[in-house]
Design a protein around this motif. Sequence first.
Motif, PDB file in Angstrom:
ATOM      1  N   LEU A   1       0.802  -1.222   0.000  1.00  0.00           N
ATOM      2  CA  LEU A   1       0.000   0.000   0.000  1.00  0.00           C
ATOM      3  C   LEU A   1       0.835   1.272   0.000  1.00  0.00           C
ATOM      4  CD1 LEU A   1      -2.932  -0.912   2.428  1.00  0.00           C
ATOM      5  CD2 LEU A   1      -2.777  -1.187  -0.054  1.00  0.00           C
ATOM      6  N   GLY A   2       1.974   1.254   0.678  1.00  0.00           N
ATOM      7  CA  GLY A   2       2.810   2.454   0.756  1.00  0.00           C
ATOM      8  C   GLY A   2       3.791   2.525  -0.395  1.00  0.00           C
ATOM      9  N   LEU A   3       3.375   3.102  -1.504  1.00  0.00           N
ATOM     10  CA  LEU A   3       4.208   3.172  -2.697  1.00  0.00           C
ATOM     11  C   LEU A   3       4.693   4.608  -2.919  1.00  0.00           C
ATOM     12  CD1 LEU A   3       2.000   0.861  -4.921  1.00  0.00           C
ATOM     13  CD2 LEU A   3       4.158   0.263  -3.811  1.00  0.00           C
TER      14      LEU A   3
ATOM     15  N   PHE B   1     -10.575  -4.097 -14.147  1.00  0.00           N
ATOM     16  CA  PHE B   1      -9.596  -5.137 -13.856  1.00  0.00           C
ATOM     17  C   PHE B   1     -10.142  -6.062 -12.774  1.00  0.00           C
ATOM     18  CE2 PHE B   1      -7.002  -1.865 -15.760  1.00  0.00           C
ATOM     19  CZ  PHE B   1      -6.072  -2.580 -16.505  1.00  0.00           C
ATOM     20  N   LYS B   2     -10.157  -7.361 -13.061  1.00  0.00           N
ATOM     21  CA  LYS B   2     -10.762  -8.322 -12.139  1.00  0.00           C
ATOM     22  C   LYS B   2      -9.744  -9.276 -11.527  1.00  0.00           C
ATOM     23  CE  LYS B   2     -15.136  -8.195 -14.674  1.00  0.00           C
ATOM     24  NZ  LYS B   2     -16.152  -8.990 -15.411  1.00  0.00           N
ATOM     25  N   GLU B   3      -8.481  -9.065 -11.768  1.00  0.00           N
ATOM     26  CA  GLU B   3      -7.466  -9.956 -11.243  1.00  0.00           C
ATOM     27  C   GLU B   3      -7.504  -9.999  -9.717  1.00  0.00           C
ATOM     28  OE1 GLU B   3      -7.132  -7.875 -13.660  1.00  0.00           O
ATOM     29  OE2 GLU B   3      -5.936  -8.714 -15.290  1.00  0.00           O
ATOM     30  N   PRO B   4      -7.309 -11.188  -9.103  1.00  0.00           N
ATOM     31  CA  PRO B   4      -7.297 -11.294  -7.639  1.00  0.00           C
ATOM     32  C   PRO B   4      -6.147 -10.474  -7.049  1.00  0.00           C
ATOM     33  CG  PRO B   4      -7.443 -13.455  -8.655  1.00  0.00           C
ATOM     34  CD  PRO B   4      -7.148 -12.499  -9.754  1.00  0.00           C
ATOM     35  N   VAL B   5      -6.428  -9.741  -5.988  1.00  0.00           N
ATOM     36  CA  VAL B   5      -5.426  -8.880  -5.359  1.00  0.00           C
ATOM     37  C   VAL B   5      -5.255  -9.279  -3.898  1.00  0.00           C
ATOM     38  CG1 VAL B   5      -4.845  -6.532  -4.649  1.00  0.00           C
ATOM     39  CG2 VAL B   5      -5.870  -6.940  -6.903  1.00  0.00           C
ATOM     40  N   LEU B   6      -4.014  -9.558  -3.530  1.00  0.00           N
ATOM     41  CA  LEU B   6      -3.636  -9.820  -2.142  1.00  0.00           C
ATOM     42  C   LEU B   6      -2.856  -8.615  -1.641  1.00  0.00           C
ATOM     43  CD1 LEU B   6      -3.034 -11.480   0.435  1.00  0.00           C
ATOM     44  CD2 LEU B   6      -1.157 -12.563  -0.812  1.00  0.00           C
ATOM     45  N   ILE B   7      -3.398  -7.914  -0.650  1.00  0.00           N
ATOM     46  CA  ILE B   7      -2.728  -6.738  -0.101  1.00  0.00           C
ATOM     47  C   ILE B   7      -1.722  -7.166   0.960  1.00  0.00           C
ATOM     48  CG2 ILE B   7      -3.050  -4.711   1.373  1.00  0.00           C
ATOM     49  CD1 ILE B   7      -5.606  -4.100  -0.061  1.00  0.00           C
TER      50      ILE B   7
ATOM     51  N   TYR C   1      -6.019  -9.968   2.545  1.00  0.00           N
ATOM     52  CA  TYR C   1      -5.239  -8.920   3.201  1.00  0.00           C
ATOM     53  C   TYR C   1      -4.296  -9.594   4.182  1.00  0.00           C
ATOM     54  CZ  TYR C   1      -4.547  -4.140   5.041  1.00  0.00           C
ATOM     55  OH  TYR C   1      -4.024  -2.925   5.393  1.00  0.00           O
ATOM     56  N   LEU C   2      -3.010  -9.413   3.987  1.00  0.00           N
ATOM     57  CA  LEU C   2      -2.008 -10.043   4.851  1.00  0.00           C
ATOM     58  C   LEU C   2      -1.131  -8.959   5.474  1.00  0.00           C
ATOM     59  CD1 LEU C   2      -0.750 -12.680   5.873  1.00  0.00           C
ATOM     60  CD2 LEU C   2       0.712 -12.693   3.838  1.00  0.00           C
TER      61      LEU C   2
END
Length: 220
Positions: free
Chosen positions: A52-54, A71-77, A98-99
């Motif tokens: 998240l911190g970019l 965009f529907k790609e799976p996102v793991l934060i 979310y990890l």
Amino acid sequence: MKILVVEDQDRLGRFLLQGLSECAYTVSWVRTCTAASDSLVETHYDVIVLDLGLPDGDGLDLLKRWRQSGFKEPVLILSARDGVQDRVKGLDLGADDYLPKPFSLEELLARVRSLVRRQSTVKQVVLEHAGIKLDLLSHTVQVNGAPVDLTSREYALLEVFMQNQGRILPRTLISEKIWASHFDVDTNLLDVYMSRLRSKLETQGKPIFKTVRGVGYQLM
């Protein structure tokens, strides 16, 4: 399986690149919001691992724009923000998992495998949009219940759009999926096929495809 890692920390980025690669994933690693968006336009990924911190923006804002763009790609934060409200906000904006940092590689890999399995089980056999029904098994197409005769190339072109509904697809990306190499394709050939597809599908006078000048096309 292709994984996009969006992480600006050098040490963690290299750790993720090595750990995922050793599990036989094809991994691309970028460090900024801009590079991540460029990568998504150029290539389809099975999972995105997003910090998240970019340096050029917030990952949550980036995720929100991705979802709004189709965009529907799976996102793991992955994030050091581990409060309940942070996790809830990330999931509400479209994250699939979310990890919080710090984390173990074993848990990350387990969550990635879970996302990949989830994606494989939700793949549709029949794609539907705006009255168009495309059957991936029988290779047939219907518009408002009436069968439409498409050539194999026209069918492949339509399938690309149906798999990316609402997403603006660059001309180069479309050409690469339809022809072996877009470098061998005449610049007007894609336009010719799009014109044929429009004439067969836009039977009610309502536009289905949008031309985005200088970029490509979008299935509306």
